[in-house]
Design an enzyme around this catalytic site. Structure first.
Site, short mmCIF file in Angstrom:
data_model
loop_
_atom_site.label_atom_id
_atom_site.label_comp_id
_atom_site.label_asym_id
_atom_site.label_seq_id
_atom_site.Cartn_x
_atom_site.Cartn_y
_atom_site.Cartn_z
CB SER A 69 -0.85 -0.14 1.12
OG SER A 69 -1.93 1.02 1.17
CG ASP A 287 -3.20 -0.50 -1.89
OD1 ASP A 287 -3.29 0.53 -1.44
OD2 ASP A 287 -3.57 -1.40 -0.84
CG ASP A 289 -6.02 0.89 0.29
OD1 ASP A 289 -5.32 2.13 0.31
OD2 ASP A 289 -5.70 -0.05 1.10
CG ASN A 381 -5.19 6.85 6.48
OD1 ASN A 381 -6.44 6.71 6.19
ND2 ASN A 381 -4.53 5.99 7.43
CB SER A 506 3.25 2.13 12.76
OG SER A 506 2.83 1.46 11.66
CB THR A 508 1.70 -0.77 8.26
OG1 THR A 508 1.74 0.97 8.38
CG2 THR A 508 0.03 -0.94 8.16
NE ARG A 513 1.79 5.15 11.55
CZ ARG A 513 2.36 5.19 10.53
NH1 ARG A 513 3.32 6.14 10.28
NH2 ARG A 513 2.46 4.12 9.80
C1 G16 Z 1 -3.17 0.60 6.36
C2 G16 Z 1 -4.48 0.39 7.21
C3 G16 Z 1 -5.35 1.68 7.52
C4 G16 Z 1 -4.24 2.40 8.54
C5 G16 Z 1 -3.09 2.48 7.79
C6 G16 Z 1 -1.73 2.85 8.76
O1 G16 Z 1 -3.38 1.35 5.33
O2 G16 Z 1 -5.29 -0.56 6.37
O3 G16 Z 1 -6.39 1.28 8.06
O4 G16 Z 1 -4.63 3.69 8.94
O5 G16 Z 1 -2.47 1.20 7.57
O6 G16 Z 1 -1.42 2.15 10.01
P1 G16 Z 1 -0.86 2.33 11.06
O7 G16 Z 1 -0.84 3.74 11.61
O8 G16 Z 1 -0.85 1.35 12.10
O9 G16 Z 1 0.73 1.85 10.23
P2 G16 Z 1 -2.90 0.93 4.02
O10 G16 Z 1 -3.39 2.13 2.97
O11 G16 Z 1 -1.26 1.11 4.20
O12 G16 Z 1 -3.13 -0.53 3.61
#
Ligand code: G16
Length: 551
Positions: A69, A287, A289, A381, A506, A508, A513
């Site tokens: 993503s 991606d 979304d 976001n 985070s 991801t 954060r």
């Molecule tokens: C993904 C999740 C989102 C989230 C984002 C950031 O987005 O689908 O719901 O807001 O990660 O998450 P975090 O702050 O936990 O890193 P994407 O667009 O990367 O799939």
């Protein structure tokens, strides 16, 4: 159970995808996500797991999307999509993590065996999966590993090629509802494009011509699907696609895309000579979304219209339509946000509609939104969508309008249910939805922006050795661990007018954060950096390397 695991095939193929010894994988906010070049074993195992999930659900088709993503190009990831197009059931995230971390083929087979028994998976059931990837260079090799997983367990697998995450979610739902009365649409990317563009054309019929829209495709897969969508829309809405360099190494999400715009609160430099004052522009992420809109005012100043602004615009429009259709009091519209929602938006929306705050991650918002008749959920976001409950959908199709005006509004609502990708946040579908609202309201970016005023805010990342020591409560608005840190944050926040700040790990990226807002820009920045400084010190960051702005 009629049959057993094909252990020999699993062993042989698993040996070709050994787990790297020094890595711990975690199924997080959006599946597994880390450097693309260490994900080979994860892909193989996810292939097997997806098939088991399908067997567990009586042969329903499960989706597998390979994407990272908004993350940088070297990252990649994978997530599973459940039969109605929604994210994998949370209980299975733990199983995914366990299987991904089995150290050897033997350990993997043992873990599978135990899992099949505890989850009561009937192995005689069919296994069906549909899978796709985005444009990342690591994608093809990871797809090959995933396909080995399908082969090992004997799944019936359909390759949906290179497409957006929301298209894959759409496909899963379309395949699983085919031939039922809930049929979601034709189960192909073309079917998706037809469905969206047909609904869009109906919704803007009779409205003045819509000026062209500038789209930053983040040099990702949105460029491919965006071009096809543009062909379907024709003159109804001209899409001016930029940042479409999907084959240029290092270009994906680099200084462009929804995450860049939202985090840096500025226009991608590549659009500086493209976007004209007053013109609407938007950015997708890698991606497609997520979606962030923006415009330049007469003085050339940048204004961002993020997920919160999208929620406000869309919710107001839907409420208005339900009233005009004669359904006031019968259909309740509600909002779901996260802690990242701007305080200005929460105040504006809470004065008008029921509102709920949940943890970050579309899966949390999605489930909360299902409790409303029409649930509007957007993360700040730009990740979000609108859900119509099945009762609401039935109400819309059986309602007898008593005036021509009611009938028009009712038709608009019905067409919205077709335009909106209700499986997951979808930048292209959301973009069309916004264009519909702007056309109906005759709004420019300026008028949309004036719905409420954003509080100045700042988002900062702190790189930490172990993000999992940070634990939160109250929809991530408070830290429960490390002990004592929340009290220090509270003490700091009180010193800033309109101050609010929170810290969360985070799901991801390997970072923590920090979000802060305050009445004045400089104060929001200062608060964010000072809280980031607290986090940095807490984890024993080297004082000599402390970023200068962390005061
Ligand atoms: C993904 C999740 C989102 C989230 C984002 C950031 O987005 O689908 O719901 O807001 O990660 O998450 P975090 O702050 O936990 O890193 P994407 O667009 O990367 O799939």
């Amino acid at each position: 159970m009629a049959s057993a695991l094909p252990v020999d095939a699993i062993r042989t193929l698993s040996e070709q995808h050994p787990k790297p010894s020094n890595v711990h994988f975690q199924y997080g906010t959006a599946g597994f996500r880390t450097l693309g070049n260490i994900l080979d074993s994860v892909m193989f195992r996810v292939g097997v797991l997806a098939a088991l999930r399908s067997k567990r659900l009586d042969g329903k088709t499960i989706g597998v999307m390979i994407t990272a993503s908004h993350n940088p190009e070297q990252d990649n990831g994978v997530k599973l999509v459940d039969p109605r197009g929604e994210m994998l059931e949370a209980a299975w995230e733990v199983h995914a993590t366990n299987l991904a971390n089995a150290a050897t083929t033997d350990a993997f087979v043992d873990a599978l065996d135990a899992f099949v028994k505890t989850a009561k998976i009937d192995l005689s059931k069919p296994a069906r999966v549909v899978y796709a990837r985005d444009t990342r260079p690591s994608g093809p090799a990871l797809i090959a590993a995933l396909e080995h997983g399908f082969k090992a367990i004997g799944a019936e697998a359909r390759n949906a090629g290179v497409t957006t995450t929301p298209v894959l979610h759409y496909l899963v739902k379309a395949i699983n509802t085919k031939g039922t009365k809930e049929e979601y649409g034709v189960d192909s990317e073309e079917g998706y494009l037809q469905k969206l563009s047909t609904a869009f054309k109906k919704l803007v019929a009779g409205k003045p011509a819509i000026p062209p829209l500038v789209i930053d495709c983040a040099n990702g897969v949105g460029a491919i699907v965006g071009e096809k969508l543009g062909a379907h829309l024709g003159d109804t809405l001209k899409l001016l696609l930029h940042n479409t360099a999907i084959d240029t190494a290092g270009a994906l999400n680099h200084a462009c895309g929804a995450d860049f715009v939202k985090t840096s609160q500025r226009l991608p430099p590549s659009l500086a000579s493209v976007l004209q004052p007053g013109q609407r522009g938007c950015s997708l992420d890698g991606d497609a979304d997520r979606l962030i809109y923006y415009y330049l005012d007469d003085r050339g100043q940048f204004h961002m219209l993020d997920g919160d602004k999208i929620a406000a615009l869309v919710a107001a429009f839907i409420v208005e339509l339900t009233k005009s259709a004669g359904l006031e009091g019968e259909i309740q519209v509600g909002i779901v946000q996260t802690a990242y929602a701007n305080g200005g938006s929460t105040k504006y929306l809470a004065e008008r509609l029921p509102i709920k705050c949940v943890s970050t991650g579309v899966k949390h918002l999605h489930h909360a939104a299902e409790h409303y008749d029409i649930g509007v959920y957007f993360e700040a976001n730009g990740h979000g969508t609108v859900l119509f409950s099945s009762d609401t959908t039935n109400k819309l199709s059986s309602h007898q309008p008593s005036t021509p005006a009611q009938s028009t509004a009712l038709n608009h609502l019905i067409n919205l249910t077709q335009l909106i990708n209700q499986t997951v946040g979808d930048a292209l579908s959301d973009m069309l939805l916004i264009e519909v609202v702007l056309a109906h309201k005759s709004y420019s970016g300026l008028e949309w922006d004036s719905l409420y005023v954003d509080l100045p805010n700042r988002l900062v990342k702190v790189v930490v050795p172990e993000r999992n020591i940070f634990k939160t409560a109250d929809a991530e608005r408070r830290l429960t661990s490390p002990p004592g840190l929340q009290a220090k944050i509270d003490e700091l926040v009180h010193r800033y007018e309109g101050g609010r700040s929170f810290v969360r790990p985070s799901g991801t990226e390997d970072v923590v954060r920090v979000y802060a807002e305050a009445t004045v820009r400089s104060q929001a920045d200062e608060l964010a950096f000072r809280v980031a400084g607290l986090v940095y010190d807490e984890v024993g960051g080297d004082p000599a390397k402390r970023p200068a702005e962390f005061l």
